[in-house]
Design a protein around this motif. Structure first.
Motif: not given
Length: 98
Positions: A6-11, A14, A17, A21, A32
């Motif tokens: 399933t896809n999962f998105s969140m705010r 930036s 993030k 990363e 991920s």
């Protein structure tokens, strides 16, 4: 994607993030992959693997900072032979009492 995925998105911020990363990339991981590991640990442990505290540092960190300050102020510490001799003395005394 695998069947059942399933896809999962969140705010998120930036900058945060990008910083995360960068660290994950140095570890050879993706965002991920890191989240998948986090969720698997939650399931396995049946707990959230975080320490939540009102104290920003833990006691060990505070002690390390204190030791560093002591060394910067000239404290030389003790040599290992003296420490071991003291430990052996304490053990002998405890055995004599016990």
């Amino acid at each position: 994607m695998m069947p059942g995925d399933t896809n999962f998105s969140m705010r998120m911020d930036s900058t945060l993030k990008a910083q995360a990363e960068e660290v994950l990339s140095e570890l050879g991981m993706t965002m991920s992959g890191a989240f998948t590991m986090f969720l698997k640990q939650i399931v396995r442990e049946q707990a959230v693997p975080l320490t939540l505290s009102l104290h920003p540092r833990n006691a060990v960190y505070d002690e390390l900072l204190e030791a560093q300050t002591d060394r910067l102020n000239g404290y030389q510490g003790r040599n290992a032979r003296d420490v071991l001799a003291d430990m052996e003395r304490v053990i002998r005394e405890a055995e004599a009492v016990g």
